[in-house]
Scaffold this motif. Structure first.
Motif, PDB file in Angstrom:
ATOM      1  N   GLY A  38       1.764   9.421  -6.336  1.00 26.53           N
ATOM      2  CA  GLY A  38       2.085  10.838  -6.209  1.00 26.53           C
ATOM      3  C   GLY A  38       2.375  11.327  -4.810  1.00 26.53           C
ATOM      4  N   ALA A  39       2.288  10.459  -3.792  1.00 27.67           N
ATOM      5  CA  ALA A  39       2.610  10.892  -2.430  1.00 27.67           C
ATOM      6  C   ALA A  39       4.100  11.215  -2.340  1.00 27.67           C
ATOM      7  N   ASP A  40       4.422  12.267  -1.619  1.00 29.54           N
ATOM      8  CA  ASP A  40       5.815  12.669  -1.434  1.00 29.54           C
ATOM      9  C   ASP A  40       6.442  12.013  -0.211  1.00 29.54           C
ATOM     10  N   ALA A  41       5.616  11.470   0.666  1.00 29.37           N
ATOM     11  CA  ALA A  41       6.090  10.739   1.841  1.00 29.37           C
ATOM     12  C   ALA A  41       4.917   9.989   2.438  1.00 29.37           C
ATOM     13  N   VAL A  42       5.222   8.947   3.194  1.00 34.37           N
ATOM     14  CA  VAL A  42       4.209   8.212   3.950  1.00 34.37           C
ATOM     15  C   VAL A  42       4.656   8.168   5.404  1.00 34.37           C
ATOM     16  N   ILE A  43       3.763   8.538   6.299  1.00 37.33           N
ATOM     17  CA  ILE A  43       4.023   8.488   7.733  1.00 37.33           C
ATOM     18  C   ILE A  43       3.223   7.331   8.312  1.00 37.33           C
ATOM     19  N   GLY A  44       3.916   6.316   8.809  1.00 39.00           N
ATOM     20  CA  GLY A  44       3.274   5.162   9.410  1.00 39.00           C
ATOM     21  C   GLY A  44       3.378   5.192  10.920  1.00 39.00           C
ATOM     22  N   HIS A  45       2.360   4.692  11.585  1.00 33.97           N
ATOM     23  CA  HIS A  45       2.324   4.667  13.050  1.00 33.97           C
ATOM     24  C   HIS A  45       1.394   3.546  13.468  1.00 33.97           C
ATOM     25  N   HIS A  86       3.736  -0.271  18.360  1.00 36.52           N
ATOM     26  CA  HIS A  86       4.398   0.306  19.526  1.00 36.52           C
ATOM     27  C   HIS A  86       5.904   0.205  19.322  1.00 36.52           C
ATOM     28  N   GLY A  87       6.578   1.344  19.348  1.00 31.63           N
ATOM     29  CA  GLY A  87       7.995   1.396  19.050  1.00 31.63           C
ATOM     30  C   GLY A  87       8.222   1.798  17.603  1.00 31.63           C
ATOM     31  N   VAL A  88       9.457   1.623  17.137  1.00 32.88           N
ATOM     32  CA  VAL A  88       9.828   2.117  15.814  1.00 32.88           C
ATOM     33  C   VAL A  88       9.997   0.971  14.824  1.00 32.88           C
ATOM     34  N   ARG A  89       9.798   1.298  13.564  1.00 32.17           N
ATOM     35  CA  ARG A  89      10.104   0.418  12.441  1.00 32.17           C
ATOM     36  C   ARG A  89      11.028   1.169  11.485  1.00 32.17           C
ATOM     37  N   GLY A  90      11.487   0.480  10.450  1.00 30.37           N
ATOM     38  CA  GLY A  90      12.453   1.067   9.539  1.00 30.37           C
ATOM     39  C   GLY A  90      11.845   2.032   8.538  1.00 30.37           C
ATOM     40  N   ILE A  91      12.740   2.637   7.767  1.00 29.72           N
ATOM     41  CA  ILE A  91      12.391   3.607   6.736  1.00 29.72           C
ATOM     42  C   ILE A  91      12.793   3.021   5.389  1.00 29.72           C
ATOM     43  N   GLN A  92      11.908   3.121   4.423  1.00 35.31           N
ATOM     44  CA  GLN A  92      12.191   2.706   3.055  1.00 35.31           C
ATOM     45  C   GLN A  92      12.177   3.939   2.166  1.00 35.31           C
ATOM     46  N   ILE A  93      13.031   3.970   1.159  1.00 36.26           N
ATOM     47  CA  ILE A  93      13.007   5.049   0.176  1.00 36.26           C
ATOM     48  C   ILE A  93      12.584   4.438  -1.150  1.00 36.26           C
ATOM     49  N   HIS A  94      11.428   4.850  -1.626  1.00 38.56           N
ATOM     50  CA  HIS A  94      10.862   4.300  -2.855  1.00 38.56           C
ATOM     51  C   HIS A  94      10.707   5.427  -3.865  1.00 38.56           C
ATOM     52  N   ARG A  95      11.376   5.283  -4.983  1.00 40.80           N
ATOM     53  CA  ARG A  95      11.380   6.317  -6.018  1.00 40.80           C
ATOM     54  C   ARG A  95      11.782   7.671  -5.447  1.00 40.80           C
ATOM     55  N   GLY A  96      12.744   7.632  -4.529  1.00 44.76           N
ATOM     56  CA  GLY A  96      13.267   8.854  -3.944  1.00 44.76           C
ATOM     57  C   GLY A  96      12.435   9.431  -2.820  1.00 44.76           C
ATOM     58  N   PRO A 135      10.397   8.977   0.939  1.00 45.30           N
ATOM     59  CA  PRO A 135      10.517   8.149   2.140  1.00 45.30           C
ATOM     60  C   PRO A 135       9.186   7.574   2.619  1.00 45.30           C
ATOM     61  N   ILE A 136       9.278   6.353   3.123  1.00 53.39           N
ATOM     62  CA  ILE A 136       8.159   5.697   3.798  1.00 53.39           C
ATOM     63  C   ILE A 136       8.628   5.370   5.209  1.00 53.39           C
ATOM     64  N   PHE A 137       8.013   5.985   6.194  1.00 53.17           N
ATOM     65  CA  PHE A 137       8.329   5.744   7.598  1.00 53.17           C
ATOM     66  C   PHE A 137       7.299   4.737   8.117  1.00 53.17           C
ATOM     67  N   TYR A 138       7.704   3.490   8.275  1.00 53.50           N
ATOM     68  CA  TYR A 138       6.732   2.446   8.587  1.00 53.50           C
ATOM     69  C   TYR A 138       6.278   2.458  10.043  1.00 53.50           C
ATOM     70  N   GLY A 139       7.032   3.097  10.916  1.00 53.74           N
ATOM     71  CA  GLY A 139       6.606   3.158  12.311  1.00 53.74           C
ATOM     72  C   GLY A 139       7.378   4.231  13.055  1.00 53.74           C
ATOM     73  N   ALA A 156       0.825  -1.208   0.000  1.00 58.20           N
ATOM     74  CA  ALA A 156       0.000   0.000   0.000  1.00 58.20           C
ATOM     75  C   ALA A 156       0.862   1.262   0.000  1.00 58.20           C
ATOM     76  N   CYS A 157       1.903   1.273   0.791  1.00 62.18           N
ATOM     77  CA  CYS A 157       2.725   2.483   0.902  1.00 62.18           C
ATOM     78  C   CYS A 157       3.496   2.757  -0.381  1.00 62.18           C
ATOM     79  N   THR A 158       4.041   1.733  -0.990  1.00 60.15           N
ATOM     80  CA  THR A 158       4.777   1.956  -2.237  1.00 60.15           C
ATOM     81  C   THR A 158       3.836   2.397  -3.355  1.00 60.15           C
ATOM     82  N   GLN A 159       2.632   1.863  -3.370  1.00 62.50           N
ATOM     83  CA  GLN A 159       1.685   2.314  -4.394  1.00 62.50           C
ATOM     84  C   GLN A 159       1.209   3.737  -4.140  1.00 62.50           C
ATOM     85  N   ALA A 160       1.142   4.148  -2.872  1.00 57.87           N
ATOM     86  CA  ALA A 160       0.807   5.539  -2.564  1.00 57.87           C
ATOM     87  C   ALA A 160       1.887   6.474  -3.106  1.00 57.87           C
TER      88      ALA A 160
END
Length: 438
Positions: free
Chosen positions: A285-292, A295-305, A307-311, A277-281
């Motif tokens: 055209g999304a410039d970033a995705v903020i995931g939450h 509980h706690g943190v997850r990693g960050i992915q960079i897709h087509r330049g 960022p996707i913050f998964y947690g 879902a996040c990569t398709q967002a």
């Protein structure tokens, strides 16, 4: 740069008491850092209630609700926009959602993710600044069933609720185990057992990936190894893509928000459906995705330049300071006529939040948006505890210390697993992207 818009984003907000009187310097530093941006965004994970509002029949663990005046704390933190799509959006039913939106509207805080029907819940929220316009769209994969919004169709009105991201799940097992399940399903009258239990009238996304084996409501496939497979529901995925595209037509930048507690095999890694879902967002055209949500943190992915913050974790987490709970809460924990304080004590012990320090780690995200370029970002480490206290108090603090470096290294490692190379600046206590991909 004058043409660069700075957005700061945080995760879950459970505000159980006024924050203005807090004097902790690390807490104030975190709040001031959040405020010092052109736009600020977070996830509002409690309901803002008029007096005398009843709780819904079910909630995830505890009901999260505070008086409408608690919205003043959101203003005090400096937030311009919030997501209201999360697993507590249905705690006080449709009336609680409407009351929450009313309190936000009065204070001119934009929100996205809930509304009087599905189209409204999927609609973007906008924040206008002298440097440009940012749009926010929000969905949640974690929610109680009654909280999901419905579409209007012809003369049938829609249903108030949140914008969902449903998903299918299938458990992969080896051939020997699969044969054993087949034998069990042949010997037990599963069709009869299902036949005299009412099921919700809804598509079963778990069963839409070809032939498998259903066993007491779960889908299994045969493979060489054990594992979990998940995928986003096609309807909700296409709705998310269209929401992002619509927002992009009306704004300079678009930020998507996903609330998701789920995982496939490891709690600190996003589920496959969330990655899908996040990569398709981003591709829409999304410039970033903020995931939450997790509980706690997850990693960050960079897709087509982008960022996707998964947690990003929680920013304020005070779930056991809300002023009341419905009778269902006491019943769930067999607390009878116990006081609210005692009921919260039992809930704290059973939930186990205070025994897991990593639940109280988070990040504060800074995004720098420039037209016609990929955003740059950095994250600051946040801990929700005072080092001198016996247990976390749920207040965010900038961790400019060894705890902060350790947290940044954890985020760096988790991001490496997702293919992102992030640079640690131990002098400034930040983690930043090094990608120059357009």
């Amino acid at each position: 740069m004058a043409d660069t818009l700075t957005l700061r984003a945080v995760g879950d907000l459970y505000i159980g008491k006024p924050l203005e009187s807090e004097a902790d310097t690390a807490f104030l530093a975190a709040v001031n850092t959040l405020r010092s941006a052109d736009a600020r965004f977070g996830n509002l994970e409690f309901q803002l209630l008029r007096q005398g509002m009843a709780g819904a029949h079910a909630a995830p663990g505890a009901w999260a609700g505070a008086p409408q005046a608690a919205a003043d704390q959101v203003v005090w933190l400096g937030l311009d926009a919030v997501s209201t799509a999360n697993n507590h959006a249905g705690d006080y039913g449709e009336a609680g959602q409407a009351s929450t939106e009313e309190a936000l509207q009065v204070r001119r805080i934009a929100w996205c993710g809930t509304g009087p029907d599905l189209a409204a819940a999927q609609a973007p929220a906008f924040v206008d600044t002298p440097k440009g316009r940012v749009a926010f769209v929000a969905v949640s994969s974690s929610y109680v069933a009654h909280a999901r919004a419905g579409k209007a169709r012809g003369e049938a009105p829609g249903r108030r609720g949140l914008a969902p991201l449903r998903f299918g799940t299938r458990y992969r097992i080896d051939a020997e185990s699969y044969a054993a399940l087949q034998r069990i399903t042949e010997q037990l009258p599963l069709e009869h057992l299902a036949g005299h239990r009412e099921r919700p009238l809804a598509r079963r996304y778990d069963a839409e990936r070809g032939q498998g084996l259903e066993f007491f409501g779960s889908e299994f496939s045969c493979g060489e190894t054990f594992g979990v497979e998940s995928w986003a529901a096609p309807d909700d995925l296409s709705d998310l893509v269209e929401s992002v595209r619509a927002a992009k037509r009306e704004a300079d930048w678009v930020v998507a928000s996903l609330h998701s507690h789920e995982y496939d095999e490891r709690p600190d890694r996003p589920a496959a459906f969330a990655v899908q879902a996040c990569t398709q967002a981003i591709e829409a055209g999304a410039d970033a995705v903020i995931g939450h949500g997790a509980h706690g943190v997850r990693g960050i992915q960079i897709h087509r330049g982008r960022p996707i913050f998964y947690g990003v974790g929680a920013f304020v987490f005070q779930p056991y300071l809300f002023p009341s709970q419905p009778s269902d809460f006491y019943e769930a924990y067999a607390m009878g006529d116990a006081s609210l304080r005692e009921a919260y004590r039992v809930r704290k012990e059973r939930a186990g939040f205070f025994a897991k320090r990593h639940y109280w780690e988070a990040m504060l995200v800074q995004l720098e948006f420039t037209r016609d370029a990929a955003p740059q970002f950095e994250v600051s480490p946040i801990v929700l505890w005072n080092a001198d206290a016996a247990e976390p108090d749920g207040l965010p603090r900038l961790a400019h210390n060894e705890d902060g470096i350790a947290l940044l290294r954890k985020i760096q490692r988790l991001s490496t697993e997702l293919g992102a190379a992030l640079a640690l600046d131990s002098t400034r206590f930040v983690l930043r992207n090094t990608s120059t991909q357009p």
